[in-house]
Scaffold this active site. Structure first.
Site, PDB file in Angstrom:
ATOM      1  N   ASP A  31      10.664  -9.867  -3.579  1.00  0.00           N
ATOM      2  CA  ASP A  31      10.903 -11.109  -2.832  1.00  0.00           C
ATOM      3  C   ASP A  31      10.271 -12.317  -3.533  1.00  0.00           C
ATOM      4  OD1 ASP A  31      11.954  -9.391  -0.854  1.00  0.00           O
ATOM      5  OD2 ASP A  31      10.008  -9.230   0.131  1.00  0.00           O
ATOM      6  N   GLU A 222      19.392 -12.264   5.350  1.00  0.00           N
ATOM      7  CA  GLU A 222      17.976 -12.631   5.206  1.00  0.00           C
ATOM      8  C   GLU A 222      17.825 -13.550   4.006  1.00  0.00           C
ATOM      9  OE1 GLU A 222      15.874  -8.988   4.568  1.00  0.00           O
ATOM     10  OE2 GLU A 222      16.961  -8.478   2.759  1.00  0.00           O
TER      11      GLU A 222
END
Length: 490
Positions: A31, A222
Site C-alpha cells: 500500500d 478501495e
C-alpha cells in the site's frame, strides 16, 4: 585477501541484479504512498508481516497483525535508504488506541516557520489516525490521542471500509483528505457509494466541516488517491472484483484495476477519466488487491504500487506484498493514463556520490537473509530513524547502483561497523569484498574486520589501483558477528 574469501559461495537474491523492482527486498511493504520532500522521495508502506503455522508453513496474509509502517527514501529512485518501521499502532505504538495501521498517507506543512510532517493511517477498516513529527522519518507521536475520522464522524458510519486515506496539499495551502471503500451489498457493486472527501483543518489534525460522498464512483473497491495536474484534480481508486464483461467494455477497465476520475474542484463533483494500472496479476502472474500512489519528482510522473514478486522470489505464497515504482504515462491531455508494471523499474535519475557518507542500509539489491534493524535509542523506541545492516553471514551481499567515482578515482572505501562478538577460531572477525558491476566479479579491494568486540570500528578496503568512472558496486561479506553502519570512498 583471497585467503579470507576464497571459500565464499554467493547467496541468492530475490530479484535479478538488473531489476529495480521491488524497491525494498529486506522486508515486505504494501500500500505505498509517496511524499516528495527536499529532493527525496519517501515511501510509506503497510508493514506486511509473514505468519507461520506450527509446522513452519506460511499462513495466508490476514493483515490483522500489522501495526507498523515501513519507510524508505531515495533521490534517484533506484538506491533506497531504509529508515525503519514506524511503531504506529498496537499496545506499544504511538497510537495505542488502535490495533492496526494500514495503507498510510503522508503530507507536510510549514507551521509557524517550521516544516511539520503528518502520517495518516487506517485503523483496520474503522477509521483514520494521524501521527506527527518534525522529520519525514520520525519519531512520530499521536498528538490527538484518538482517531481523526471514526464511525462517529458525520456521514461515515455507513462506509463499509473506513480506510485507505489520501491527502492533497493544494496550491493555496488548504488540504483535503479522501477515504473509504468497500461494497455494501452485491446489488451496489456498480456504485457502492462508500468514498468520502473532507477538507482538513489548518492544523492538519482536524476536519474543517463534515465529510461528503464522492458521487458515482464506478465499481469502487478501495485505495484512495489524489493528484493535481495542470489545475485538474484526479481522484483515483482500485475497482472492485465485480466488474462485468459488459461494464468492462463500456467503462474501459476491469476488476482490480486502478482508475481515475477528474474535477476542477478538490471536493468534486468528479467525472470518469482513464484507467491507469491493471491488476498486478496482468504483469507478474500473481494477483490480489491493487494499491497505488502517483507522484511527480524532478518534473516527471511516476506510479508506486505493490505486487507479490518479492514473495515469489522468496519461494513464498501467502499474499505478502512488496512495493514497485514505474513511470506513469500521461496522455495527450496530460491526464494519467494506461501505465505498465515492470520488474526492471525506472532508470536511475542521478549518480550516487561515494565521497559522502552512505548508510549501509542504502540498497539497490541484497541477498536473501540480510536484514536491517533500528540503531540508537530513538529508533529502537519509535521504530524509525537510524538503521544498521545486520544478520550478515558468509556469501551475503548488498549493492548500490550507479556509483560515480569520477575521473581521479578512489583509492579505498572505509566501512564503519560494530563488531558484536569475537571469533574464537581466527585472527579476524570477517571481511568485506568490494566488487564492481557483479557480485561474482574480481574484487578491487577487501576490508579485513579485526577480531575485537567494539562499536564504530573502521575497516578499510584499499584498492589495487584507483577506481574511476561509474559502476554498480557490490559488497560481498565473509564471516558473521558484525553489523555495518556506513561506508565512504576516499
Amino acid at each position: 585477501m583471497k585467503s579470507l574469501t576464497r571459500t565464499i559461495s554467493l547467496q541468492k537474491s530475490a530479484k535479478s541484479i538488473t531489476d529495480h523492482n521491488p524497491v525494498m527486498v529486506q522486508r515486505f511493504g504494501a500500500d505505498p504512498y509517496a511524499l516528495v520532500y527536499d529532493g527525496r522521495v519517501y515511501l510509506y508502506m503497510t508493514g506486511d508481516k509473514p505468519s507461520y503455522n506450527a509446522d513452519g508453513s506460511i499462513k495466508e496474509n490476514t493483515y490483522g497483525n500489522i501495526n507498523t509502517i515501513n519507510v524508505v527514501s531515495s533521490d534517484d529512485l533506484v538506491n533506497w535508504t531504509d529508515h525503519g518501521s514506524v511503531y504506529a499502532a498496537g499496545k506499544t505504538g504511538a497510537a495505542s488506541w488502535g490495533p492496526n495501521s494500514w495503507a498510510p498517507a503522508a503530507a507536510y506543512k510549514n507551521i509557524d516557520g517550521k516544516d511539520k510532517f503528518f502520517l495518516y493511517f487506517a485503523n483496520n477498516g474503522n477509521g483514520i489516525g494521524v501521527l506527527t513529527s518534525d522529520s519525514p522519518v520520525g519519531p512520530f507521536i499521536d498528538e490527538i490521542g484518538g482517531p481523526l475520522i471514526s464511525r462517529e464522524t458525520p456521514n461515515c458510519a455507513e462506509v463499509t471500509w473506513l480506510f485507505d486515506p489520501a491527502v492533497l496539499m493544494d496550491d493555496d495551502g488548504s488540504a483535503y483528505i479522501y477515504v473509504g471503500g468497500g461494497v455494501p451489498s452485491p446489488d451496489k457493486a456498480a456504485n457502492p457509494g462508500t468514498a468520502r472527501v473532507c477538507k482538513l483543518g489548518d492544523d492538519m489534525m482536524s476536519l474543517d466541516g463534515d465529510p461528503i460522498a464522492i458521487e458515482n464512483v464506478d465499481y469502487l473497491f478501495e485505495d484512495s488517491g489524489i493528484n493535481k495536474i495542470d489545475g485538474t484534480y484526479y481522484y483515483s481508486y482500485c475497482s472492485n472484483f465485480n466488474v462485468t464483461p459488459q461494464a468492462a467494455s463500456e467503462l474501459g477497465f476491469e476488476s482490480g484495476e486502478i482508475v481515475t476520475m477528474k474535477s476542477d474542484s478538490p471536493m468534486g463533483p468528479f467525472e470518469r477519466c482513464n484507467p491507469v494500472l491493471k491488476n498486478p496479476e496482468r504483469f507478474f502472474g500473481r494477483g490480489g488487491n491493487n494499491h497505488h500512489a502517483m507522484f511527480e519528482f524532478n518534473g516527471e510522473y511516476y506510479i508506486t504500487y505493490h505486487s507479490r514478486i518479492l514473495e515469489e522470489g522468496l519461494d513464498m505464497d501467502g499474499g505478502y506484498r512488496s512495493t514497485n515504482v514505474d513511470k506513469l504515462v500521461l496522455n495527450e491531455n496530460n491526464e494519467p493514463s494506461k501505465s505498465a508494471g515492470t520488474r526492471a523499474g525506472v532508470a536511475q535519475l542521478k549518480a550516487l556520490n561515494p565521497y559522502e557518507e552512505v548508510k549501509a542500509v542504502t540498497l539497490s539489491n541484497a541477498s536473501i537473509g540480510l536484514k536491517t534493524k533500528q540503531y540508537g535509542d530513538v529508533a529502537k523506541k519509535c521504530g524509525s530513524g537510524d538503521m544498521i545492516l545486520c544478520d550478515i553471514s558468509n556469501g551475503a551481499w548488498t549493492s548500490v547502483s550507479g556509483v560515480d567515482f569520477g575521473t581521479d578515482g578512489a583509492k579505498e572505501i572505509a566501512f564503519t561497523l560494530n563488531v558484536k562478538e569475537t571469533n574464537p577460531n581466527g585472527d579476524y572477525r570477517g571481511a568485506i569484498k568490494v566488487c564492481l558491476d557483479s557480485p561474482s566479479g574480481e574484487a578491487v579491494g577487501c576490508a579485513v574486520i579485526a577480531n575485537e568486540k567494539a562499536d564504530n570500528v573502521e575497516a578499510i578496503a584499499e584498492f589495487t589501483e584507483p577506481v574511476t568512472g561509474e559502476h554498480n558496486v557490490f559488497f560481498v561479506y565473509a564471516g558473521e558477528g558484525y553489523e555495518v553502519y556506513s561506508w565512504i570512498a576516499r
